[in-house]
Design a protein around this motif. Structure first.
Motif, mmCIF file in Angstrom:
data_model
loop_
_atom_site.group_PDB
_atom_site.id
_atom_site.type_symbol
_atom_site.label_atom_id
_atom_site.label_comp_id
_atom_site.label_asym_id
_atom_site.label_seq_id
_atom_site.Cartn_x
_atom_site.Cartn_y
_atom_site.Cartn_z
ATOM 1 N N UNK A 273 -5.888 29.301 26.371
ATOM 2 C CA UNK A 273 -5.273 30.434 25.667
ATOM 3 C C UNK A 273 -6.266 31.574 25.547
ATOM 4 N N UNK A 274 -5.806 32.790 25.737
ATOM 5 C CA UNK A 274 -6.695 33.940 25.633
ATOM 6 C C UNK A 274 -5.984 35.153 25.079
ATOM 7 N N UNK A 275 -6.708 35.928 24.269
ATOM 8 C CA UNK A 275 -6.221 37.204 23.746
ATOM 9 C C UNK A 275 -7.327 38.220 23.959
ATOM 10 N N UNK A 276 -7.043 39.264 24.756
ATOM 11 C CA UNK A 276 -8.094 40.207 25.101
ATOM 12 C C UNK A 276 -7.657 41.655 25.018
ATOM 13 N N UNK A 277 -8.640 42.531 25.146
ATOM 14 C CA UNK A 277 -8.378 43.971 25.187
ATOM 15 C C UNK A 277 -9.531 44.626 25.944
ATOM 16 N N UNK A 278 -9.310 45.862 26.365
ATOM 17 C CA UNK A 278 -10.318 46.540 27.165
ATOM 18 C C UNK A 278 -10.263 48.033 26.910
ATOM 19 N N UNK A 279 -11.254 48.739 27.446
ATOM 20 C CA UNK A 279 -11.268 50.197 27.421
ATOM 21 C C UNK A 279 -12.219 50.696 28.494
ATOM 22 N N UNK A 280 -11.845 51.771 29.140
ATOM 23 C CA UNK A 280 -12.770 52.482 30.008
ATOM 24 C C UNK A 280 -13.687 53.328 29.122
ATOM 25 N N UNK A 281 -14.937 53.450 29.524
ATOM 26 C CA UNK A 281 -15.902 54.228 28.748
ATOM 27 C C UNK A 281 -16.377 55.415 29.571
ATOM 28 N N UNK A 282 -16.261 56.597 29.010
ATOM 29 C CA UNK A 282 -16.696 57.798 29.713
ATOM 30 C C UNK A 282 -18.194 58.026 29.591
ATOM 31 N N UNK A 283 -18.841 57.233 28.748
ATOM 32 C CA UNK A 283 -20.281 57.319 28.546
ATOM 33 C C UNK A 283 -20.697 56.070 27.787
ATOM 34 N N UNK A 284 -21.987 55.895 27.591
ATOM 35 C CA UNK A 284 -22.484 54.821 26.732
ATOM 36 C C UNK A 284 -23.695 55.377 26.009
ATOM 37 N N UNK A 285 -23.659 55.336 24.701
ATOM 38 C CA UNK A 285 -24.716 55.927 23.894
ATOM 39 C C UNK A 285 -25.391 54.847 23.048
ATOM 40 N N UNK A 286 -26.623 55.097 22.588
ATOM 41 C CA UNK A 286 -27.265 54.140 21.679
ATOM 42 C C UNK A 286 -26.439 53.884 20.426
ATOM 43 N N UNK A 287 -25.780 54.928 19.927
ATOM 44 C CA UNK A 287 -24.968 54.773 18.719
ATOM 45 C C UNK A 287 -23.786 53.837 18.965
ATOM 46 N N UNK A 288 -23.148 53.964 20.137
ATOM 47 C CA UNK A 288 -22.026 53.093 20.465
ATOM 48 C C UNK A 288 -22.485 51.644 20.618
ATOM 49 N N UNK B 70 -15.320 48.285 29.087
ATOM 50 C CA UNK B 70 -15.457 47.308 28.006
ATOM 51 C C UNK B 70 -14.330 46.298 28.097
ATOM 52 N N UNK B 71 -14.650 45.025 27.868
ATOM 53 C CA UNK B 71 -13.627 43.982 27.791
ATOM 54 C C UNK B 71 -14.068 42.959 26.761
ATOM 55 N N UNK B 72 -13.126 42.505 25.959
ATOM 56 C CA UNK B 72 -13.427 41.456 24.982
ATOM 57 C C UNK B 72 -12.265 40.482 24.941
ATOM 58 N N UNK B 73 -12.577 39.217 24.634
ATOM 59 C CA UNK B 73 -11.547 38.183 24.657
ATOM 60 C C UNK B 73 -11.895 37.102 23.644
ATOM 61 N N UNK B 74 -10.850 36.540 23.060
ATOM 62 C CA UNK B 74 -10.997 35.386 22.181
ATOM 63 C C UNK B 74 -10.066 34.282 22.613
ATOM 64 N N UNK C 37 -6.933 53.545 31.614
ATOM 65 C CA UNK C 37 -6.984 52.091 31.527
ATOM 66 C C UNK C 37 -7.174 51.488 32.912
ATOM 67 N N UNK C 38 -7.612 50.233 32.925
ATOM 68 C CA UNK C 38 -7.745 49.455 34.153
ATOM 69 C C UNK C 38 -6.780 48.271 34.049
ATOM 70 N N UNK C 39 -5.802 48.218 34.944
ATOM 71 C CA UNK C 39 -4.685 47.298 34.772
ATOM 72 C C UNK C 39 -5.093 45.836 34.777
ATOM 73 N N UNK C 40 -6.079 45.438 35.560
ATOM 74 C CA UNK C 40 -6.453 44.022 35.594
ATOM 75 C C UNK C 40 -7.060 43.540 34.287
ATOM 76 N N UNK C 41 -7.558 44.459 33.467
ATOM 77 C CA UNK C 41 -8.103 44.085 32.167
ATOM 78 C C UNK C 41 -7.120 44.380 31.028
ATOM 79 N N UNK C 42 -5.956 44.933 31.351
ATOM 80 C CA UNK C 42 -4.955 45.247 30.329
ATOM 81 C C UNK C 42 -4.153 43.984 30.040
ATOM 82 N N UNK C 43 -4.479 43.304 28.956
ATOM 83 C CA UNK C 43 -3.910 42.000 28.629
ATOM 84 C C UNK C 43 -2.619 42.097 27.839
ATOM 85 N N UNK C 44 -2.207 43.316 27.512
ATOM 86 C CA UNK C 44 -0.974 43.507 26.744
ATOM 87 C C UNK C 44 -0.120 44.558 27.444
#
Length: 462
Positions: A319-334, A381-385, A415-422
């Protein structure tokens, strides 16, 4: 007109032209055949059909149209949670179609609709060849390719969908077609990363890559060092060569028996990936990461087949529940904000929280590219539980939302469809012109919307 009712199906009219297996509700094999790889998904279609040939697929589509039903193709069901309404469709399970033929001289492979990544990567690897396959050996090649396909050679060679040489398909009216750059070129363009909405793939021909030398593996540190390692990895990616494709994860490894004992049940920050080239060259590339003195360092010379296993993805349904996002940048704060909500002091229930490095060939449009021509972001970004209990199932969605919120200003609306879990707005995966063209192709080859893709695109007339 497609209906949502469950009509009485006249299966005797289908069986003479269908050499595969049919499973109706109540049949002994129905529950196994309807199951998705992602065990969270409970799909109960009006019928499950398991074709053996392209002719079976065509016969089934014609049968579905006669009964006012849709056909939902499925190879493995890794991404089945993105599709809604399967209960009113026929599920087309392609698991009986797993044939693979490799042309060594032509550096290509022809695969059937149900072939898994491992079905191709293992025999190709023995010949020193690699497909641009993904990070799990039991993901279906066709579904992975229809969504784009980011593998461990992606920064050097781009998306898997743009390595496709041809498709054999069945259209929404049950017609069998051979599709390539010269035959039905608009459909060939659409199927390369533009979802499987306009046609059902029965065979696919892929270009293979010669890989004489490859270093692949993972470095792992205790997850208490996540902040330090994330920042160092980010700085390293800014100048990393295109020969290197990597990801970084906060990883809570489950105690599953198919996971290597050295990491089973432990918690890490992990950098994994691959470097094309010699061991000496890879040592030079990876030196800044090794300077962080990982507890475990598994990077080593490897055959191409190893790429399907190095991410340590589960190789059995879970069983898996995930979500994702494309990132336009990556900063130390993020980075700091993400570690705050996913690291060792956060109480996070998530199995993995990942950033994958894009760029390189993924950011350049090839002259013959398909609908998914690039990945227009430097990171994803991708995360899953894994909701093993009801309590975990309740805790995972809000934590996924917290992780995305932590990334704040670096989030990209694409979005990137292969990582779009919903279920998602598919138009967010393409620019406006490309999405309009995809709808036009859908209208031409499946005007009645018979094909029920997991990331659906409606015909232009709708």
């Amino acid at each position: 007109m497609i209906t949502s009712a469950r009509p009485a199906l006249e299966l005797d009219t289908l069986r003479p032209s269908f050499a595969g297996e049919l499973h109706a509700p109540g049949d002994a094999g129905y529950d196994e055949a309807r199951a998705a790889w992602n065990l969270v998904v409970d799909q109960r279609p009006v019928l499950v059909a398991e074709p053996r040939t392209a002719q079976d697929v065509a016969a089934l589509v014609r049968f579905a149209r006669h009964h006012g039903l849709r056909v939902a193709p499925q190879g493995t069901g890794h991404n089945a949670s993105a599709r809604t309404g399967v209960d009113a469709s026929i599920l087309l399970n392609t698991r009986l179609m797993r044939g693979v033929q490799i042309d060594f001289e032509g550096r290509s492979a022809r695969v059937e609709a149900g072939a898994l990544c491992g079905d191709l990567t293992a025999p190709a690897s023995e010949l020193g060849l690699a497909a641009l396959a993904g990070s799990s050996p039991d993901v279906g090649l066709v579904g992975y390719t229809l969504g784009g396909g980011i593998g461990w050679l992606a920064r050097a060679f781009g998306l898997c969908c743009n390595s496709v040489l041809s498709f054999d398909v069945v259209t929404g009216d049950g017609e069998e077609l051979h599709v390539d750059a010269e035959h039905h070129p608009e459909l060939f363009w659409a199927l390369r990363g533009g979802t499987g909405s306009p046609a059902i793939i029965t065979h696919m021909e892929l270009r293979l890559i010669a890989v004489p030398e490859l270093v692949a593996g993972a470095m792992l540190w205790p997850w208490e060092r996540a902040r330090e390692v994330f920042h160092a990895w980010h700085r390293w990616t800014l100048d990393a060569p295109e020969s290197a494709t990597t990801s970084i994860r906060i990883l809570q490894v489950p105690p599953l028996p198919d996971i290597p004992e050295i990491v089973r049940g432990r918690k890490f920050v992990c950098v994994d990936g691959a470097v094309l080239g010699s061991d000496a060259y890879a040592n030079e590339v990876l030196a800044p990461l090794r300077a962080l003195e990982p507890e475990i360092d598994m990077f080593a010379m490897a055959p191409p087949a190893a790429l399907s296993h190095l991410h340590m993805d589960p190789e059995q349904p879970v069983p898996g529940m995930g979500d994702h996002a494309m990132l336009k940048d990556l900063t130390p704060e993020a980075i700091d904000a993400l570690v705050d909500v996913a690291g060792h002091d956060s109480g996070s229930p998530l199995l993995a929280v990942e950033l994958r490095h894009l760029g390189g060939a993924l950011g350049r449009v090839a002259a013959d590219a398909g609908a998914r021509s690039t990945m227009p972001a430097p990171y994803v970004f991708f995360a899953v539980g894994m909701p093993m209990t009801p309590e975990m199932g309740a805790a995972i969605p809000p934590r996924l939302a917290m992780c995305k919120a932590a990334l704040g200003d670096v989030l990209d609306e694409r979005i990137y469809l292969n990582f779009a879990e919903r279920p998602a707005d598919v138009s967010q995966a393409f620019d406006a012109d490309a999405f309009a063209a995809l709808r036009a192709v859908k209208a031409k080859y499946d005007s009645r919307d018979t094909i029920h893709a997991n990331h659906a695109i409606a015909p232009a007339s709708r």
